[in-house]
Every structure is written in structure tokens, then in C-alpha cells.
Write an enzyme that holds these catalytic residues in place. Structure first.
Site, mmCIF file in Angstrom:
data_model
loop_
_atom_site.group_PDB
_atom_site.id
_atom_site.type_symbol
_atom_site.label_atom_id
_atom_site.label_comp_id
_atom_site.label_asym_id
_atom_site.label_seq_id
_atom_site.Cartn_x
_atom_site.Cartn_y
_atom_site.Cartn_z
ATOM 1 N N ARG A 1 0.811 -1.368 0.183
ATOM 2 C CA ARG A 1 -0.409 0.083 0.097
ATOM 3 C C ARG A 1 1.130 1.367 -0.171
ATOM 4 O O ARG A 1 1.714 1.388 0.996
ATOM 5 C CB ARG A 1 -0.988 -0.017 1.480
ATOM 6 C CG ARG A 1 -1.963 -1.023 1.006
ATOM 7 C CD ARG A 1 -3.395 -1.326 2.659
ATOM 8 N NE ARG A 1 -3.551 -2.190 2.845
ATOM 9 C CZ ARG A 1 -4.753 -2.604 3.324
ATOM 10 N NH1 ARG A 1 -5.004 -2.047 4.512
ATOM 11 N NH2 ARG A 1 -5.130 -3.972 2.938
ATOM 12 N N GLU B 1 -6.597 -1.037 15.540
ATOM 13 C CA GLU B 1 -7.484 -1.802 14.576
ATOM 14 C C GLU B 1 -6.306 -2.461 14.115
ATOM 15 O O GLU B 1 -5.863 -2.298 13.642
ATOM 16 C CB GLU B 1 -7.861 -1.035 13.288
ATOM 17 C CG GLU B 1 -8.491 -2.058 12.243
ATOM 18 C CD GLU B 1 -8.695 -1.567 11.022
ATOM 19 O OE1 GLU B 1 -8.044 -2.254 10.402
ATOM 20 O OE2 GLU B 1 -7.936 -0.430 11.204
ATOM 21 N N SER C 1 -10.834 -6.025 10.194
ATOM 22 C CA SER C 1 -11.366 -4.859 9.590
ATOM 23 C C SER C 1 -12.170 -5.650 8.703
ATOM 24 O O SER C 1 -12.565 -6.532 7.533
ATOM 25 C CB SER C 1 -11.216 -3.518 8.420
ATOM 26 O OG SER C 1 -12.412 -2.980 8.865
ATOM 27 N N ARG D 1 0.961 -5.986 12.862
ATOM 28 C CA ARG D 1 -0.224 -5.497 13.721
ATOM 29 C C ARG D 1 -0.749 -6.410 14.608
ATOM 30 O O ARG D 1 -0.291 -5.886 16.456
ATOM 31 C CB ARG D 1 -1.126 -4.480 13.538
ATOM 32 C CG ARG D 1 -1.077 -3.814 11.933
ATOM 33 C CD ARG D 1 -2.368 -3.385 12.525
ATOM 34 N NE ARG D 1 -2.836 -1.884 11.125
ATOM 35 C CZ ARG D 1 -2.666 -0.740 11.300
ATOM 36 N NH1 ARG D 1 -4.248 -0.533 12.156
ATOM 37 N NH2 ARG D 1 -2.793 -0.181 10.421
ATOM 38 N N ARG E 1 2.325 0.538 10.660
ATOM 39 C CA ARG E 1 1.712 1.527 8.490
ATOM 40 C C ARG E 1 2.425 1.212 7.644
ATOM 41 O O ARG E 1 3.543 2.002 8.002
ATOM 42 C CB ARG E 1 1.113 3.009 8.626
ATOM 43 C CG ARG E 1 -0.244 2.511 7.763
ATOM 44 C CD ARG E 1 -0.539 4.167 8.145
ATOM 45 N NE ARG E 1 -1.576 4.448 9.585
ATOM 46 C CZ ARG E 1 -2.585 4.120 8.871
ATOM 47 N NH1 ARG E 1 -3.383 3.689 7.620
ATOM 48 N NH2 ARG E 1 -3.842 4.078 9.963
#
Length: 426
Positions: free
Chosen positions: A261, A348, A351, A390, A276
Site C-alpha cells: 500500500r 485496529e 476490519s 499488527r 503502517r
């Protein structure tokens, strides 16, 4: 993609759904464009029919010796042959414009999706586990990790920001986490393991909603392909342009893949540490099912992600996302947020979204109910089971010791070759 029939039947409800996403009203412009396109389609069909009828009449007139009529018909056919291509091209252009407008609009939220603009309006549904109390000041993973093999400096020197170089026991822990999650989802939760492509073409990225609106979030290769931001893209597109059977049993797929990403919209967020990254590993869950099965499958997928966190002993909370905070393809989303002691916050880690037939319409993915002549669009769901990096961060922070070591959760020890803790490397 949206069903034009639904927009025609209730344009006010469609615009109200868009408003919940913070999007401008679109029904009026879409319906006006649709009306123009349909009128032009009728005009094209009538012109084609007249051309065919006139062509047949020429032979009849010639056979009857009616030269004047035959010549008039020939002139009419010639004129139609000149005007028809322009009409057909205009019809095609209007259709493309309509499709593009529809493709850029987000999905309409489910009726029970909370109203709200951003994460502050999300609704907490439940919590699991009690955050550990430390006898010392808990460190963030970015401070704890380097001594254990989480090397940001080496990665930055060769690749820039938002990359990491994992060494030794740290690399082993990341591999163990991914393998544990994959084994768990296949052996205990009914998902079928896949090893999909990491590079896809435009139509695949379009099918799951990354294109055209979110191109800047992806990495593009020089030969026109896209690096997947999640295995959702490859797994969901495995039914692209398919007509499946009755789908009495939902198709459940999972994969452990690298994800890529650009983080174009995350400037200044989580620039420090492993939260991230431009490149990371994730176990993705995807389900293809009948419309009637989406709710039970959504619950199953959420429970599958929760079970991994519970097996690792990581406290978390489940959040129902408000309409304004959901991803563009989702109708309803639950986030799982894991407790990070170093930040003293929930972050988070998964999701899990129900997309309705939004992606299926973009992919033309359908099924044929038993005994039915007509096909229907499938429903798609996707979620993380879990984001490996994560989860590694959560393990480091929740299992840290005052000497800088980290205890390995019991569930992972069989994947760690007997190692029960990470120890600082001199």
C-alpha cells in the site's frame, strides 16, 4: 457498482444513503444520464430496424419494376448507414459515462450502520480480555523491538520510510504468526487455503473497488499491473465473470500474502514503528455466498478473527463502524481493535465487511438458484484474520518483560521451534 433499477425506484433513498457516507447527491444526474442513454438506445434500435426493413424493400421494389421507390429506399439506407455509427458511438459514450459515475460512488450503508462522520462515531459492541497491569512502564514496540531484531534503519537505508527489516527471532515470530493464523482458519474455521497472484490487472482492481477512485493508494508496475493491497483482490476476483451453482454452501477462502500500500492518504500517521507499512503480511478471509446467507457469514467471519486474538491472549474490543468511517465497498463493517499497552490505546487489527452485491456487479459474478432460470448476483464479504504485522506489535507490547524480553504466547510455541521468549540481542 449500483443497481440502476433501485435508483430509479427510489432516488431519494439512494441519495440519503450517499449522504450518510458524506457523498453528494447523485441520483438526479445519474437518472438524467440514464434517460438520455435509453432514449438514444431506442433511437438506434429504431434506425437499425428501419435500415433492415428498407434494405428488404429495395429488392421487392426492384422485382416489381418500381425503380423510383427502389432508388428512394437506397438513398434512405445510405443515409442511415452514415448516421447510425454516430448514434451508436454516442450511445456507447453515454453508457461509459454512466458506468464511470456509478463506479465512483461508494456502497450504500446497511440500515443498521450507525450514522456518523468518522471513527469518533463508531459504536463499541463488546470487549474481551483484561489489559495487563505492568509493574514497570510499558514500552511501545518501536522502542522495544530494535533490540529484538526489528530493524527500521537498515530498511530505511535501502527502501525509505515505512519499511522494516526483521532479523533472527523477530523474523521467526512473524512467520510463526502467519502460519498459525492460516492453520487456524483452515483447520478450525472452514476456510480453504489459496496462494493467489500478487499482481493483478485493471479489471481485478476495479472488481473489488480499488479502481478507479483509489488508484493513488496502490503501487503500479511498468507493465500495467497493480500490486495487491490485500489478498481480498485476488480471492474475490476468483469468481469474476463466473456463474456459480446454487451456492448452498458458501465459498470461504483464505490466503497469507504480502500486501502493498502506498499509504497516500496516511501522511503523518504512524510514521514511527510497524503499524503502517508499505509492505506487510496479512491473512485474508473472503466469502462468496447467496444474498440470504450474508448475515450468518458475517458473524462467522467476525468470530473467526476474534478467535485468533483470543487464542493469543490479546485483549480487544469489537466496534461497529459508522457509515462515514466504512470503506467505500462496504455496507456494514466491524473492526476489531487490539489493546496496545505502549500506546495505552486500542488499535485496529482487523476490519470485517459485508459488501452486498456491490463487488459482484463490478465483477459480473453470479449464481443460479436451484430450479431457477435466471441468475442472481452473489454477495461478497472480506476481513483480516489477521494483519500479521499488527499482531506482532500486539504480542511485543502485551507480553513484554521488564528486562526487555518478550514471552511467546503458548499458541505460537509449536511454530517457534521450542523458543518461549524473545531476548534482546547484544
Amino acid at each position: 457498482m449500483h443497481d440502476l433499477r433501485i435508483i430509479r425506484e427510489n432516488p431519494q433513498a439512494f441519495d440519503a444513503g450517499l449522504a450518510l457516507r458524506g457523498a453528494e447527491p447523485a441520483a438526479s444526474a445519474i437518472l438524467a444520464l440514464d434517460e438520455r442513454r435509453r432514449a438514444l438506445t431506442t433511437q438506434v434500435q429504431e434506425a437499425q430496424s428501419r435500415r433492415n426493413d428498407a434494405s428488404k424493400a429495395i429488392g421487392k421494389a426492384m422485382g416489381q419494376g418500381d425503380t423510383a421507390t427502389a432508388e428512394a429506399l437506397k438513398a434512405e439506407v445510405a443515409a442511415l448507414k452514415t448516421t447510425l455509427p454516430a448514434l451508436e458511438e454516442e450511445e456507447k459514450a453515454l453508457g461509459a459515462e454512466l458506468d464511470d459515475r456509478l463506479a465512483r460512488l461508494p456502497n450504500i450503508p446497511a440500515p443498521d450502520a450507525p450514522a456518523g462522520k468518522d471513527e469518533a462515531d463508531n459504536v463499541e459492541v463488546s470487549r474481551w480480555g483484561t489489559p495487563r497491569e505492568f509493574a514497570f512502564e510499558a514500552k511501545e514496540h518501536a522502542d522495544l523491538g530494535p533490540a529484538l531484531g526489528l530493524d527500521f534503519e537498515t530498511a530505511a537505508a535501502m527502501s525509505g520510510a515505512r519499511f522494516a527489516f526483521l532479523r533472527g527471532q523477530m523474523a521467526r515470530l512473524e512467520r510463526a504468526l502467519g502460519q498459525f493464523m492460516l492453520d487456524f482458519q483452515t483447520a478450525q474455521r472452514g476456510y480453504s487455503e489459496c496462494a493467489p497472484p500478487l499482481l493483478v490487472r485493471d479489471e481485478a482492481a476495479f472488481g473489488t473497488g480499488q479502481l478507479p477512485k483509489f488508484a493513488e493508494d496502490l503501487f503500479h508496475t511498468t507493465d500495467g499491473r497493480w500490486l495487491i493491497p490485500t489478498a481480498e483482490v485476488s480471492l474475490t476476483n476468483s469468481v469474476r465473470e463466473h456463474i456459480l451453482g446454487d451456492l448452498a454452501q458458501p465459498i470461504r477462502l483464505t490466503a497469507l500474502t504480502p500486501c502493498f500500500r502506498s499509504e497516500a492518504g496516511a501522511a503523518g500517521r504512524d510514521t514511527r514503528g510497524y503499524i503502517r507499512q508499505h509492505q506487510f503480511w496479512k491473512v485474508e478471509l473472503v466469502t462468496i455466498c447467496r444474498p440470504d446467507d450474508w448475515e450468518s457469514e458475517h458473524g462467522h467471519m467476525v468470530a473467526s478473527a476474534e478467535a485468533v486474538l483470543e487464542a493469543l491472549g490479546l485483549p480487544y474490543r469489537k466496534m461497529l463502524l459508522c457509515a462515514g468511517d466504512m470503506g467505500g465497498t462496504a455496507k456494514k463493517t466491524y473492526d476489531l481493535e487490539v489493546w496496545l499497552p505502549g500506546q495505552a490505546a486500542y488499535r485496529e487489527i482487523s476490519s470485517i465487511s459485508w459488501c452486498g452485491d456491490y463487488q459482484a456487479r463490478r465483477m459480473n459474478a453470479r449464481f443460479r438458484p436451484e430450479g431457477a432460470k435466471r441468475t442472481e448476483f452473489v454477495h461478497t464479504l472480506n476481513g483480516s484474520g489477521l494483519a500479521v504485522g499488527r499482531t506482532l506489535v500486539a504480542v511485543l507490547e502485551n507480553y513484554q518483560q521488564d528486562d526487555g524480553s518478550v514471552i511467546i504466547p503458548e499458541a505460537l510455541r509449536g511454530y517457534m521451534g521450542g523458543i518461549d521468549r524473545l531476548t534482546p540481542v547484544a
